[in-house]
Every structure is written in structure tokens, then in C-alpha cells.
Enzyme design. Sequence first.
Site, PDB file in Angstrom:
ATOM      1  N   ASP A 170      27.347  38.470   2.077  1.00 15.88           N
ATOM      2  CA  ASP A 170      28.251  38.168   3.059  1.00 15.88           C
ATOM      3  C   ASP A 170      28.943  36.917   2.756  1.00 15.88           C
ATOM      4  OD1 ASP A 170      27.098  40.178   4.426  1.00 15.88           O
ATOM      5  OD2 ASP A 170      26.087  39.027   5.903  1.00 15.88           O
ATOM      6  N   GLY A 220      41.658  59.688 -12.100  1.00 15.59           N
ATOM      7  CA  GLY A 220      42.237  61.232 -12.535  1.00 15.59           C
ATOM      8  C   GLY A 220      43.215  60.848 -13.750  1.00 15.59           C
ATOM      9  N   LYS A 221      43.290  59.693 -14.390  1.00 14.01           N
ATOM     10  CA  LYS A 221      44.253  60.043 -15.584  1.00 14.01           C
ATOM     11  C   LYS A 221      43.842  60.759 -16.645  1.00 14.01           C
ATOM     12  CE  LYS A 221      43.367  55.613 -16.157  1.00 14.01           C
ATOM     13  NZ  LYS A 221      42.252  55.211 -15.098  1.00 14.01           N
ATOM     14  N   THR A 222      42.635  60.945 -17.064  1.00 13.04           N
ATOM     15  CA  THR A 222      42.184  61.769 -17.991  1.00 13.04           C
ATOM     16  C   THR A 222      42.477  63.266 -17.415  1.00 13.04           C
ATOM     17  OG1 THR A 222      40.710  60.211 -18.927  1.00 13.04           O
ATOM     18  CG2 THR A 222      40.491  62.553 -19.541  1.00 13.04           C
ATOM     19  N   PRO A 239      43.409  52.276 -11.897  1.00 11.38           N
ATOM     20  CA  PRO A 239      41.962  52.198 -12.112  1.00 11.38           C
ATOM     21  C   PRO A 239      41.202  53.073 -12.619  1.00 11.38           C
ATOM     22  CG  PRO A 239      42.970  51.670  -9.733  1.00 11.38           C
ATOM     23  CD  PRO A 239      43.956  52.467 -10.540  1.00 11.38           C
ATOM     24  N   PRO A 240      40.036  52.648 -13.117  1.00  8.94           N
ATOM     25  CA  PRO A 240      39.122  53.826 -13.555  1.00  8.94           C
ATOM     26  C   PRO A 240      38.936  54.797 -12.369  1.00  8.94           C
ATOM     27  CG  PRO A 240      38.323  51.653 -13.873  1.00  8.94           C
ATOM     28  CD  PRO A 240      39.528  51.411 -13.211  1.00  8.94           C
ATOM     29  N   HIS A 271      20.501  40.609  12.318  1.00  8.70           N
ATOM     30  CA  HIS A 271      21.714  40.308  11.244  1.00  8.70           C
ATOM     31  C   HIS A 271      22.696  41.307  11.409  1.00  8.70           C
ATOM     32  CE1 HIS A 271      23.347  39.020   7.320  1.00  8.70           C
ATOM     33  NE2 HIS A 271      23.766  39.859   7.172  1.00  8.70           N
ATOM     34  N   GLU A 272      22.423  42.563  11.260  1.00 10.80           N
ATOM     35  CA  GLU A 272      23.140  43.749  11.360  1.00 10.80           C
ATOM     36  C   GLU A 272      23.913  44.005  12.635  1.00 10.80           C
ATOM     37  OE1 GLU A 272      24.379  44.941   8.700  1.00 10.80           O
ATOM     38  OE2 GLU A 272      22.500  44.352   7.462  1.00 10.80           O
TER      39      GLU A 272
HETATM   40  P1  ADP Z   1      40.164  58.264 -15.425  1.00 10.49           P
HETATM   41  O1  ADP Z   1      40.525  58.960 -16.539  1.00 10.49           O
HETATM   42  O2  ADP Z   1      41.420  57.813 -14.715  1.00 10.49           O
HETATM   43  O3  ADP Z   1      39.262  57.113 -15.498  1.00 10.49           O
HETATM   44  P2  ADP Z   1      39.255  60.793 -14.735  1.00 10.49           P
HETATM   45  O4  ADP Z   1      40.200  61.623 -15.086  1.00 10.49           O
HETATM   46  O5  ADP Z   1      38.192  60.814 -15.709  1.00 10.49           O
HETATM   47  O6  ADP Z   1      39.361  59.356 -14.222  1.00 10.49           O
HETATM   48  O7  ADP Z   1      38.582  61.440 -13.453  1.00 10.49           O
HETATM   49  C1  ADP Z   1      37.188  61.457 -13.452  1.00 10.49           C
HETATM   50  C2  ADP Z   1      36.679  62.608 -12.354  1.00 10.49           C
HETATM   51  O8  ADP Z   1      36.918  62.330 -11.098  1.00 10.49           O
HETATM   52  C3  ADP Z   1      37.406  63.577 -12.470  1.00 10.49           C
HETATM   53  O9  ADP Z   1      36.872  64.468 -13.686  1.00 10.49           O
HETATM   54  C4  ADP Z   1      37.561  64.415 -11.417  1.00 10.49           C
HETATM   55  O10 ADP Z   1      36.545  65.344 -11.012  1.00 10.49           O
HETATM   56  C5  ADP Z   1      37.696  63.579 -10.451  1.00 10.49           C
HETATM   57  N1  ADP Z   1      38.909  63.115 -10.005  1.00 10.49           N
HETATM   58  C6  ADP Z   1      39.749  61.881 -10.228  1.00 10.49           C
HETATM   59  N2  ADP Z   1      40.745  61.780  -9.531  1.00 10.49           N
HETATM   60  C7  ADP Z   1      40.991  63.233  -8.936  1.00 10.49           C
HETATM   61  C8  ADP Z   1      42.106  63.869  -8.238  1.00 10.49           C
HETATM   62  N3  ADP Z   1      43.241  63.246  -8.017  1.00 10.49           N
HETATM   63  N4  ADP Z   1      41.673  65.107  -7.855  1.00 10.49           N
HETATM   64  C9  ADP Z   1      40.586  65.611  -8.145  1.00 10.49           C
HETATM   65  N5  ADP Z   1      39.464  65.049  -8.705  1.00 10.49           N
HETATM   66  C10 ADP Z   1      39.735  63.886  -9.210  1.00 10.49           C
HETATM   67 ZN    ZN Z   2      25.076  40.694   6.224  1.00 13.96          ZN
HETATM   68 MG    MG Z   3      39.723  58.441 -18.375  1.00 16.95          MG
END
Ligand code: ADP
Ligand code: ZN
Ligand code: MG
Length: 636
Positions: A526, A234-236, A230-231, A449-450
Site C-alpha cells: 500500500d 494482441g500485436k502478434t 504493451p505486451p 486492515h482490509e
Molecule cells: P503481443 O504480441 O501484443 O505481446 P499476442 O498477440 O502474443 O500479444 O497475444 C497473446 C495472446 O493474448 C493471444 O494469443 C490471444 O490469445 C490473446 N489476445 C490478445 N489480444 C487479444 C484480442 N484483442 N482478442 C483476442 N485475443 C487476444
Molecule cells: Zn493493504
Molecule cells: Mg508478440
Amino acid sequence: MNEKETKPRRPLWFWLLIGLGVVLLLITLGTPNALSSGNEQEVTYDTFLSALEKGEVAEVELKSGTLYYVLKEEALPEASPTPALNFGFRPVVSTAKKGRTVYAVTAMNDPDLVNRLHEAGVTFSENAGTGNMVLLLLLQYALPILFYVLLFSFIFRRMGKMGAGGGLMNFGKSNARSVEGGQVKTTFQDVAGQDEAKESLQEIVSYLHNPKEYTDIGARMPRGALLIGPPGTGKTLMARAVAGEAGVPFLSISGPEFVELFVGMGASKVRDLFKEAREKAPCIVFIDEIDAIGKKRDGFGGNDEREQTLNQLLSEMDGFEGNSGVVVLAATNRPESLDKALLRPGRFDRRVPVELPDQGGREAILRIHCNRIKTEGPIDLSAIARITPGASGADLANVINEAALCAVRAGRHAVIQKDLEDSVDVALAGKQRKSMVISQHEKEVVAYHEVGHALVAAKQKGASPVHKITIIPRTSGALGFTMQADEDERFLMDKQEAFAKIVTLTGGRAAEALCFDSITTGASNDIEQATSIARAMITRYGMSEAFGMTAFEQMVNPYLGNDTTMNCSQETAARIDREIIELIDRAYQQATAILTENRSKLDEIARVLIERETISGQEFMDILNAPVALPQGEGE
Ligand code: ADP
Ligand code: ZN
Ligand code: MG
């Protein structure tokens, strides 16, 4: 990270272009050739000649191949209005007074003309108009050319996305951002959790360190690894860390950058990228968001440009002979949309899942980011990790940063635990809207409600404990929220828990109906959530008696939201809908029953909440477990 990124953004070009355009427009409007009188009239040569013969011509002037002449006063009709704008071009015919029509006629090769003019007693002159002429020529011819040159180079630049070269024509160049070996400062230490992913990538790192060890034994290294998840997980970051660990050059480019205006450019960029990579080997090529070019090719014509780009990528990845030392990493959050050919062994043969962090992972990520800021007093990161289930690494990094901002806003020099907790609320529901004015009645409705949610949760087996209840309005539009947090992370949800969730979600509306005898729009979120859980229980989790273990829905892209597609007959769909309605109705009845039974506690807690606006889970439980305070209460 000290990566030099040469991206000369030059809005100057843009303004220059606009400026030129405006000047050109003004010049065209200003008609520099026209005389100041503004009523110039073109006539044929014979008209001129006959006027000359009749002796009506008063004055003649020759200017850049055109004869301008005015008639004698008596031969003229009456005056006409004000002159038009004339950007500094002085009237060419000196006697061209207001109202006089200046006639223009293209000069012909008429050597005898001078004599005839002389005979007719006409004043005549040739206006070389040097100063103005040069300017005029420049404006008329050079400027448009300059304009187009600038326009095109501007377009080229835009198309070339201002690549590293910065030259006028850089299409087809890869534009990869390249970082030399040893310059990437990110290492695996900067990536918290994700141990499995690190382990799979460690092999690539050690291969890049010492390829000989692998070639000696005859092993072929994976050419590519695909990071999926997922986005924000930390892939990048991970790809960068691989380069940092291996200490080799790192070429990174994002998938969408391949997509060009012109067919064939994407393919040529790929070629260029791999050419550069082979020169720098051993190195890492990182293609982020590869789904932009790696989408499945389909038989229906499709997008030629993208397919060409993909084909080029496929052939380049086949193209490194043996162990050329180029490792391709790619990242995507839509693995299911990728072309099968990309995933076959020899290309991206290694898939590295980078999933959302679990509780331990979240704590580790929080720790890494927390170490970068100043803190004070006791900081309990595990408490923060507990209340952020489902948060990605990027979310957590943001929570820490938000906490730091929060501390600055409060005029403190270090972050304290409360900043962290507040910043989770901000991430969850937006900032507090202190300025919002809420009537007492609405405040009461929100409080009931809460507390309805909280009370229903607390009185059920299988529901998560209440962590916090608040009725401070938020910028997300929420007027309050109840936060629940499990002590330990859960990975499975049984049927009872799923149902308990729905009951809890209906608790808010049930409390409104019970105490105010009216219902509000406040429950819409909800309702949405309850419906989606109920639907999933029936169509995906096999949790209904009527249908059993049959799936009627499929997840479309699991990493980006929970889109699903229905896969059943219309008749079944209608039955599913009825099941959902029935399930939620049952939940609502149960919530109403719980609240009716605990009515006095509901009133009491709501009263406290209205007074304090926020109460913690502990305070909530204390009131709930205290002996009944009010004599008229019904008790437990
Ligand atoms: P993705 O490419 O998966 O969408 P990114 O690698 O760009 O995500 O991550 C965005 C930011 O989130 C990173 O720059 C970092 O600061 C933080 N982050 C995400 N995953 C980690 C992790 N496992 N450990 C530390 N920081 C993380
Ligand atoms: Zn509610
Ligand atoms: Mg990315």
C-alpha cells in the site's frame, strides 16, 4: 492454426557428444599404450642396447614401432602395486608379471637387432595386435576427429537456432517460419476490440487482395506497418490475422533471432529473408520484437553487429521497387527506442497503436475465448470485464483458461461464473494457500486492515466502490485483499479521486494502528502504491499548489511498466520529497478520521469477515448501511 514448424530439437546430439567426451577421457586416463603392469618406463635406445649387451634382457616385444622389454628376474628391484585400469587391453608382454617394469623404447632402424637378440638368447616376438591395434588407432585418431566434428556441428546448429533447413551449416539463413498462403487460419474475427487497428490494417489486406486497383491509380502502398503497444495486447495475433485475411504467405521471424554470434550474420539473415519474400510476393513479412535490431544507432561505436543488421534492413526496405507486393509488419513495445530511419515514410510509415482494451474490448476478448470452452448457467462476462481494468488480451485469455482448469479441479464438466471470478483473483493475487496456518491474532489484523481499506473507500466521494474483500492467503504472499471496481471505466482521474485513492491505500495501516495500537509489515505494498501516486500527482500531473504545471519526471517506456526519470535540480527533488510526505500524511490523517468515526462498523464488518473469510461488495454495503446493531456503538 496448422502451421508446420520444422524445428528438429535433438538432444541426442548433445548426449552423443557428452558420451564421446567421457569415452575419450577414459581412454586418455587408461593409457592404452601402457602395459598392464602399470609401471612402464621409457628409456633411450642406448640404455636398451647396454642392457642387451650385459645380458639382462629377458624378453622383447615389438609393437607398432615401440620395443617393449623386461629384464631378467635377478636384474630387477622388488615388486610394485596393483595394475591400473586396462580397458581390455591385454598385456603385450606375456611375461610382464605383476611388479615387473616394462621398458619401452622407440625402435630404430636396426636390421642387425634380430641377430643380436637371438645370440643373447632373448625371447622376442612382434605383436601385430590386430584387433586391439585397429581399435586403438580408431580411438586415438578417429574418435577425437569425430568428437570435434560433432562439437562443431552442434555449435553451428545452436547458432543457426535449428532453422527450417536443419542442415549442419545454416548460418546466415533467415530461419523465418513461413506459412503458405491460405494456411493461416487466424482472421480479424479472432481479434476482439482493437477496431482502429483493424481498420488501418484492413487497407493492407485489400491491397494484397487486389494490388492492381491501387497501382492503376498510382497509389503507393505503405511498405510497412509498425504495431506498437504493451505486451499481450494482441500485436502478434493481429499480424497473423492480416495474413489470414489476405490469404498470402506469411514469413515470420523474431527480432532477437537476427542477433548472431558472428558479425555479419544478422545482415545476411535479413538479406536472405527478403530474398525469400520477393520470391513469394505478394506476401507478408512479420518481424516480431523489432526493437531487438531496430534500436537507435548512436555515435559511440555501439554494437556493430546490430547496426549492420539494421542497415541491411533499412536498405532492403528501400529496395523493393515500386509495388513488389511485400508488406512488412513489425511489432514492438518499445517504439521510442527505435531508430528514426526505420520510421520515416517509405519504411514503417504506418504506426498502428494496439492499446490495452477498454471495458467493452475486454468483454469482447473474454467472449472470444469463452466461446472456446464449455460453460454452464448464467455467465456474466461484463462483470468480469469490470473487475479487470488494465488487463491485456493475454491476461484475459489466461483468466478464461484458468477458469477452465478451476472447473476441472472441482470435478465439473463446464465452467460456471464462480470459476471465472475465482480465476480473476488468481490472476490478481495468486492461488489460495489453503495450507497456510495463520494465528487468530494475525487473522484479525489482516481483517481489520482490509476492512480499513474498504470502509475508507466507501466513505469517500470519488473512490471506486468495493467489489470484494477477502482474507484468504494467496501464493503471491498477500494475506488478503480488497478489490474495488468502477461501474464504468474511467479515463480521467481528477485531483480529488487521486487523493481519495491515496486515502484508501492508507486506510489499511490506519485501521491497524487504531485497533491494535501497533503497525505491521502488511502495508508495504500500500505504501509503495500510495507513494507512487503521490509522486505522479506532484511531478507529472501538475496537481500540487507548490509546483503547479511543471513536469519533473518523464515516462521512460510507457508500454513496459512505469519507469520514470527525474529531471530536476537536487533542491527541487528534496522539496518534492517533502511534498510527497506531507500529502501522504494528510491522507493518513483523513483515513484515521474516517475510521474513528465509523469504529463500530469497522468492528462489525471485521467480525463478519473473520467468520466468512470472503465477503462481496454487496454484503459489505448491506452491513454498512444497516442500522447500528450494537448498543455501545458510536453510530454514524
Ligand atoms: P503481443 O504480441 O501484443 O505481446 P499476442 O498477440 O502474443 O500479444 O497475444 C497473446 C495472446 O493474448 C493471444 O494469443 C490471444 O490469445 C490473446 N489476445 C490478445 N489480444 C487479444 C484480442 N484483442 N482478442 C483476442 N485475443 C487476444
Ligand atoms: Zn493493504
Ligand atoms: Mg508478440
